[in-house]
Design a protein around this motif. Sequence first.
Motif, short mmCIF file in Angstrom:
data_model
loop_
_atom_site.label_atom_id
_atom_site.label_comp_id
_atom_site.label_asym_id
_atom_site.label_seq_id
_atom_site.Cartn_x
_atom_site.Cartn_y
_atom_site.Cartn_z
N ARG A 61 22.10 47.92 -9.70
CA ARG A 61 20.72 48.14 -10.11
C ARG A 61 20.72 49.04 -11.33
N ALA A 62 19.96 48.63 -12.33
CA ALA A 62 19.98 49.40 -13.57
C ALA A 62 19.19 50.68 -13.40
N LYS A 63 19.68 51.72 -14.06
CA LYS A 63 19.08 53.04 -13.94
C LYS A 63 17.82 53.11 -14.79
N VAL A 64 16.72 53.60 -14.18
CA VAL A 64 15.51 53.81 -14.97
C VAL A 64 15.66 55.14 -15.68
N ILE A 65 15.49 55.14 -16.98
CA ILE A 65 15.73 56.39 -17.70
C ILE A 65 14.44 57.03 -18.20
N GLY A 66 13.32 56.35 -18.05
CA GLY A 66 12.08 56.98 -18.46
C GLY A 66 10.93 56.00 -18.44
N VAL A 67 9.76 56.48 -18.87
CA VAL A 67 8.60 55.60 -18.94
C VAL A 67 7.98 55.69 -20.33
N VAL A 68 7.36 54.60 -20.73
CA VAL A 68 6.72 54.55 -22.05
C VAL A 68 5.45 55.39 -22.03
N LYS B 240 21.94 58.37 -26.21
CA LYS B 240 22.58 58.32 -27.53
C LYS B 240 21.82 57.40 -28.46
N ALA B 241 21.72 57.81 -29.69
CA ALA B 241 21.09 56.93 -30.69
C ALA B 241 21.89 55.65 -30.79
N GLY B 242 21.19 54.54 -30.87
CA GLY B 242 21.87 53.26 -31.02
C GLY B 242 22.08 52.54 -29.70
N LYS B 243 21.79 53.22 -28.59
CA LYS B 243 22.01 52.59 -27.29
C LYS B 243 21.01 51.45 -27.07
N PHE B 244 21.45 50.47 -26.34
CA PHE B 244 20.66 49.27 -26.08
C PHE B 244 19.95 49.44 -24.74
N VAL B 245 18.62 49.44 -24.74
CA VAL B 245 17.86 49.61 -23.50
C VAL B 245 16.81 48.51 -23.37
N VAL B 246 16.26 48.38 -22.18
CA VAL B 246 15.26 47.34 -21.94
C VAL B 246 13.99 48.00 -21.40
N ILE B 247 12.85 47.66 -22.01
CA ILE B 247 11.57 48.14 -21.50
C ILE B 247 10.97 47.02 -20.66
N GLU B 248 10.66 47.34 -19.41
CA GLU B 248 10.07 46.32 -18.55
C GLU B 248 8.56 46.42 -18.62
N GLY B 249 7.97 45.62 -19.48
CA GLY B 249 6.52 45.59 -19.61
C GLY B 249 5.90 44.82 -18.46
N GLU B 250 4.59 44.59 -18.55
CA GLU B 250 3.93 43.86 -17.46
C GLU B 250 4.32 42.38 -17.49
N LYS B 251 4.35 41.82 -18.71
CA LYS B 251 4.63 40.39 -18.80
C LYS B 251 5.92 40.08 -19.53
N ASN B 252 6.37 41.03 -20.31
CA ASN B 252 7.56 40.78 -21.14
C ASN B 252 8.59 41.88 -20.94
N ARG C 222 14.78 50.95 -18.81
CA ARG C 222 16.04 51.05 -18.09
C ARG C 222 17.21 50.75 -19.02
N GLU C 223 18.37 51.18 -18.58
CA GLU C 223 19.56 50.85 -19.35
C GLU C 223 19.76 49.34 -19.29
N ALA C 224 20.33 48.79 -20.33
CA ALA C 224 20.56 47.35 -20.33
C ALA C 224 21.64 47.01 -19.33
N LYS C 225 21.46 45.90 -18.67
CA LYS C 225 22.48 45.42 -17.74
C LYS C 225 23.37 44.43 -18.48
N GLU C 226 24.47 44.11 -17.84
CA GLU C 226 25.40 43.18 -18.49
C GLU C 226 24.72 41.86 -18.79
N MET D 299 28.95 50.39 -22.65
CA MET D 299 28.93 49.20 -21.81
C MET D 299 30.21 48.41 -22.02
N GLU D 300 30.44 47.50 -21.08
CA GLU D 300 31.68 46.73 -21.16
C GLU D 300 31.44 45.26 -21.48
N THR D 301 30.17 44.86 -21.53
CA THR D 301 29.89 43.45 -21.78
C THR D 301 30.03 43.12 -23.25
#
Lengths: 186, 543
Positions: free
Chosen positions: B3-10, B33-45, B119-123, B148-150
């Motif tokens: 399960r990906a770690k939630v690191i904050g909220v918008v 870290k600057a440059g890290k790849f993260v994912v924002i889970e919006g309502e629809k996107n 959240r942090e990006a998953k593989e 990440m390792e992917t």
Amino acid sequence: MAEVVESSTTVFTAQCWELHNSPPFGSLVRVDSDPPVFGVVSDVATRSIEPGRRPIAYGIPEEQLREEQPQIFELLRTEFEAVIVGYEDSPYIRQFLPPHPPRIHSFVRPCSKDEVRTFTGQWDFLRMLLSAPRVPTDELIIAAVRSAFEAWDRDRNYLVRAGKELSRLLKNDYERLGSLVRRISQ
Amino acid sequence: MRRAKVIGVVTKGSLVEGVEMKLAPDQSVEDVKAGKFVVIEGEKNEFFSMITDIRLDATSSDILVHPPDGDGLMKDVLKGTSTYATVCLRPMLMLRKGGRSSTELRPVKSVPAHFSRVREAKEEDVGRVFGSEEMGPQYFQIGTPLDMETPVCLNLDRFIERSNGIFGKTGTGKTFLTRLVLSGLIRQGKAVTLVFDMHNEYGYSAMKESSEGARGFVKGLKQLFGNKVALFSLDPESTRARGVNPDHEVYISYDQVQVEDIAILQDELRLNPTAIESAHLLYAMYRRHWLRELLSKDGDEVKELAEQVGAHKESLAALHRKLKRFEHFPFMVHILREGDAIDRMMEYIDRGIHIVLEFGRQTSMLAYLLVANIIARRIHEKYVEKSEKYFATQRPEDEPRQLVLVLEEAHKFLNPVAAKQTAFGQIAREMRKYYVSLLVIDQRPSGIDEEVMSQIGTKIVALLNDERDIQAVLTGVSNSSGLRSVLASLDSKQQVLVLGHAVPMPVVVRTRDYDEKFYREVTRTQVAEDLEKEIEILYGERG
């Protein structure tokens, strides 16, 4: 242990069955009435049962005085006041005012450790203490959090969470927060 | 699945300036870290984003005026609530929730709703965005995202559609990166590459630079890919000294040098414009023998020649003096005994064999500029011919093979003055119309003409410090402000920002190691291919 002798929506007064045997300041007590009500002890007082007659100073130790004049202790009563901070609406604990104040002559007892933990797992009671009238607010909060801290086996995380809650309630009053946190942690 | 770690909220955001996130209280700001790849889970996107900036904030200025001293509890109380970290994110792509394939990725046209979880990006996210090598030969693994390792893959099909650039200051591993990318291109085999290998680093083993001081050698492309790569050398002796026979020796005749080839040497030779004009006059009279004619003269003969063609005596003398340096180049000859090396190159290119042109000991900038320009010009001419033919006949067998010219010290050819004169400038500008594109490698991208820079499709950028270089690299990149800080905070080794045509979104990558494991992986498919070919030859094509 005590009995309600005066009651209103926000506070009640209870008289202890034994002299000087009140629950500590800031501790959580429970009134077994319908519904069961929770309060935080906000003032403890021992006085003469007759308002016009004050005790006289005798200048001898209490032990000796009890032997020589036991009757004067019968004329004294210990009473405490508690701020109402919630009630039990089985199976829930509500941290807002009960629909009815505790009934006069209901029995009051200190909460068990488990009861304290259950009750202080929520934080809205802090706001009720903060807005209670005619009480030494900061002192009461310090005493209440410290007594809850004991029930949580002195878990530091509990203090941190309490501090965060207070910082939210006190908004920008950083000085006051600092003083509260400092004294709670002493 | 982890399960990906939630690191904050918008908490804040705008389409133009990016999105701000309040870091979750249980997260340490130093892990972000600057440059890290993260994912924002919006309502629809879902919004695939990059961390561009990190800021410390406090709810009250009083806290900052009287910081909690020593008292651990107070610090912990304030942490994450009254004092907190704000992280700036740059959404790069959005994908409808539950969308699987990378074809559904769209550019960002909205911002996520308030309090969307970050959240942090998953593989699988990395795979969804960048594809994976299993999805087809066009995907080539270049490295992994930060922490990440992917693998992150370059889409080589898209990569060769445009000119590309590899930038970074000295010692950031540009050569390694180039070797990596070239290995990918050679393995895929869709495009042919011609490498102008000024420092002899690509063909046969090259020195490994290591931060631990342990030096060693790594394999060159010839060693990895065998007969898929041909080694051309301007200095066969030097090539042989390194234990390998060049496939072909390259000589250039004086007649192959045109006036334009001299024109780009203006800076290098300190020629003034009248000298170039004199050269033009010579050309008008002697045509392609102009240089041979000029260099055959000595002393007073030069003056006579000047009179003859009507050039200024002193400037022609200067031209003569300076071009005399060509005679020291062993690869300059009067007559080509073994035929035209450039024709040979074209043959190889037509057969899909990649070429590494080694300069050996001829590492002077003058030799490099001269030779690279002559070869590029000739090859470009031939490609224009071929392409025109294909456009006319429209027969698939006439379609030229996509060619990638790999060019180091690119700013020498592509600076604002030279870009207008050199074949490289032309190639960069007309893009892939004639099936030739560039892979430019440079440490000073600010020196490259802006028009050329804006045509560069994919940029692979290692650490750059100079503000102008950063500016130049980000020319033509939308919303570049956030990437600036990312670029400046890259590690000096093995970290690059990849952006542009071949990747769906900019991403910071820890590049793949160029080691035994890599050798095995890039050559494995080749072995399989070779086997398959042999099986075909033995048993005929399998239906």
